[in-house]
Design an enzyme around this catalytic site. Structure first.
Site, mmCIF file in Angstrom:
data_model
loop_
_atom_site.group_PDB
_atom_site.id
_atom_site.type_symbol
_atom_site.label_atom_id
_atom_site.label_comp_id
_atom_site.label_asym_id
_atom_site.label_seq_id
_atom_site.Cartn_x
_atom_site.Cartn_y
_atom_site.Cartn_z
ATOM 1 N N SER A 124 -16.749 -35.185 51.780
ATOM 2 C CA SER A 124 -15.559 -34.372 51.988
ATOM 3 C C SER A 124 -14.632 -35.528 52.741
ATOM 4 C CB SER A 124 -15.978 -33.577 53.077
ATOM 5 O OG SER A 124 -15.075 -32.977 54.041
ATOM 6 N N TYR A 149 -21.243 -30.622 60.852
ATOM 7 C CA TYR A 149 -21.015 -30.458 59.170
ATOM 8 C C TYR A 149 -20.519 -31.890 58.713
ATOM 9 C CZ TYR A 149 -18.415 -29.866 54.806
ATOM 10 O OH TYR A 149 -18.006 -30.107 53.542
ATOM 11 N N LYS A 153 -22.388 -35.025 56.312
ATOM 12 C CA LYS A 153 -21.607 -35.798 54.879
ATOM 13 C C LYS A 153 -21.473 -37.143 55.203
ATOM 14 C CE LYS A 153 -20.838 -32.282 52.439
ATOM 15 N NZ LYS A 153 -21.434 -31.694 51.343
HETATM 16 C C1 WQD Z 1 -6.476 -25.744 56.229
HETATM 17 C C2 WQD Z 1 -5.436 -25.279 57.236
HETATM 18 C C3 WQD Z 1 -6.190 -24.252 59.630
HETATM 19 C C4 WQD Z 1 -7.445 -20.358 58.492
HETATM 20 C C5 WQD Z 1 -12.037 -27.602 55.960
HETATM 21 C C6 WQD Z 1 -13.432 -28.642 56.049
HETATM 22 C C7 WQD Z 1 -13.456 -29.357 54.788
HETATM 23 C C8 WQD Z 1 -13.589 -28.797 53.689
HETATM 24 C C9 WQD Z 1 -12.469 -27.668 53.581
HETATM 25 C C10 WQD Z 1 -15.745 -27.544 52.925
HETATM 26 C C11 WQD Z 1 -5.708 -25.576 58.800
HETATM 27 C C12 WQD Z 1 -5.313 -23.243 58.748
HETATM 28 C C13 WQD Z 1 -7.092 -21.844 58.360
HETATM 29 C C14 WQD Z 1 -6.832 -19.453 59.153
HETATM 30 C C15 WQD Z 1 -5.062 -21.075 59.477
HETATM 31 N N1 WQD Z 1 -14.839 -28.032 53.772
HETATM 32 N N2 WQD Z 1 -5.968 -22.088 58.968
HETATM 33 N N3 WQD Z 1 -5.498 -19.686 59.497
HETATM 34 O O1 WQD Z 1 -10.086 -27.506 57.999
HETATM 35 O O2 WQD Z 1 -8.394 -28.269 56.506
HETATM 36 O O3 WQD Z 1 -10.949 -28.268 56.024
HETATM 37 O O4 WQD Z 1 -12.455 -26.939 54.633
HETATM 38 O O5 WQD Z 1 -16.663 -26.946 52.646
HETATM 39 O O6 WQD Z 1 -14.417 -30.367 55.321
HETATM 40 O O7 WQD Z 1 -13.025 -29.321 57.379
HETATM 41 O O8 WQD Z 1 -9.223 -26.312 55.674
HETATM 42 O O9 WQD Z 1 -8.708 -23.896 54.884
HETATM 43 O O10 WQD Z 1 -10.173 -24.207 57.110
HETATM 44 O O11 WQD Z 1 -7.621 -24.976 56.918
HETATM 45 O O12 WQD Z 1 -3.913 -21.257 59.885
HETATM 46 O O13 WQD Z 1 -7.201 -18.396 58.928
HETATM 47 O O14 WQD Z 1 -5.110 -23.947 57.604
HETATM 48 O O15 WQD Z 1 -5.602 -24.506 60.717
HETATM 49 O O16 WQD Z 1 -4.592 -26.075 59.307
HETATM 50 P P1 WQD Z 1 -9.385 -27.652 56.491
HETATM 51 P P2 WQD Z 1 -9.168 -24.879 56.049
#
Ligand code: WQD
Length: 339
Positions: A124, A149, A153
């Site tokens: 990741s 998590y 990785k």
């Molecule tokens: C993206 C953006 C949130 C939800 C994570 C893990 C990574 C991988 C993928 C795997 C951010 C914003 C989110 C919401 C929001 N994991 N958001 N409202 O954090 O980049 O990556 O997921 O298994 O390892 O770290 O992805 O989709 O959670 O967030 O505003 O309800 O959307 O703050 O800016 P992230 P995400």
């Protein structure tokens, strides 16, 4: 060629199974269905038009895993088997370290004993930690991870690096995923999170079909183009195809390679919401909420190594990602049925 997808019944595993089968691989799945459902494998079988041997087991169970290798004569393994919820990992870190490291160590031992020497690991972009510079390049040192998590990785990457140093015939490709979204264009397989989705796109999709009233956008005061966080979203089918290319590469090269799988393009949360609304013609009500701890303002890949080494680059558009996500969610508002 036979490929074992360890943890292959999940979101990325099912899409990889379809693309591996299309590329001519015989696909075998091992999964404990902790975070996935047997129906997902049946849908993959329907898409590829043949039966897929699927073993219900915990990859950390050495005896059971060895039996699969003895029976199936595996050429290459793709290792997806692990817990993956960032927030949950801060609440039960020991379970995350135990599970994610155990599955990997057992897999490595069994592969050594059985003479299987090719492994693709599902890593990741989170291992980069807080980016010093953008875009993120594979040569940058892994950073300080924001969650247990992420550390699992990071640690698994190190274990695999050491194993490759000690075992010159071993071939490992570490694939660092950016933000996988979207679904197969048939709408029959896709992401099926349990409970309230943590990730942005599954949440948007549930708002779109009326399952949740509105999206909370975490933070609108980041130093980015519109104040919301920027990420490199990649279509899961492109990501799956990256695994096919990585497996072909691993068949021909020994040693370890680390490869980003992203598009190289960053979109903000607001841009993603607006694109989803425009492309699908559905409103996504939202409100701004406080920042989510652990989020970095911006994260996107330098995707050039994947192109040079694997001949792979993302082909799907933002439109594909939005349309396919909505199709999957509309056709399966409750996700996969039980059993
Ligand atoms: C993206 C953006 C949130 C939800 C994570 C893990 C990574 C991988 C993928 C795997 C951010 C914003 C989110 C919401 C929001 N994991 N958001 N409202 O954090 O980049 O990556 O997921 O298994 O390892 O770290 O992805 O989709 O959670 O967030 O505003 O309800 O959307 O703050 O800016 P992230 P995400």
């Amino acid at each position: 060629m036979k490929v074992l997808l360890a943890g292959g019944a999940g979101y990325i595993g099912t899409h990889t199974a379809v693309e591996m089968a299309a590329a001519g691989y015989d696909v075998v799945i091992a999964d404990n269905f902790y975070n996935s459902k047997p129906e997902a494998v049946r849908r993959v079988e329907a898409l590829v038009g043949k039966k897929i041997p699927c073993y219900l087991l915990d990859v950390a169970n050495k005896k059971q895993l060895s039996e699969v290798f003895e029976k199936e004569k595996i050429d290459v393994v793709v290792h997806f088997a692990g817990l993956k919820a960032v927030g949950e990992s801060t609440r039960i870190p020991v379970a995350y370290y135990r599970n994610n490291l155990d599955t990997t160590l057992t897999l490595l031992e069994v592969m050594q004993e059985q003479g299987c020497r090719r492994l693709i690991f599902s890593s990741s972009a989170t291992v980069y930690g807080e980016p010093e510079k953008l875009p993120l390049v594979e040569t940058m040192k892994p950073g300080f991870c924001a969650s247990p998590y992420g550390w699992t990785k990071w640690m698994i990457e190190q274990i695999l690096r050491d194993a490759c140093k000690a075992e010159p015939d071993l071939s490992v490709v570490l694939l660092r995923y950016f933000n996988p979204i979207g679904a197969h264009e048939s709408g029959t397989i896709g992401e099926d999170p349990q409970g309230i989705p943590n990730n942005l796109f599954p949440y948007i999709a549930q708002v779109a079909v009326g399952k949740r009233p509105k999206l909370s956008i975490f933070g609108n005061d980041y130093p980015t183009k519109d104040g919301t966080c920027v990420r490199d979203y990649i279509h899961v089918v492109d990501l799956a195809k990256g695994h096919v290319k990585a497996a072909a590469y691993a068949m021909e090269h020994d040693g370890l390679e680390t490869i980003n799988l992203g598009t190289g393009v960053g979109y903000s949360v607001l841009e993603m919401v607006q694109a989803f609304e425009r492309i699908n013609g559905v409103p996504i009500p939202f409100e701004f909420a406080p920042r989510r701890p652990g989020d970095v303002p911006e994260c996107y890949a330098d995707a050039s190594k994947a192109k040079e080494l694997l001949g792979w680059e993302a082909e799907k558009t933002l439109e594909d990602m939005c349309r396919d996500t909505y199709r999957w969610q509309s056709m399966n508002p409750q996700g996969y049925p039980e059993s």
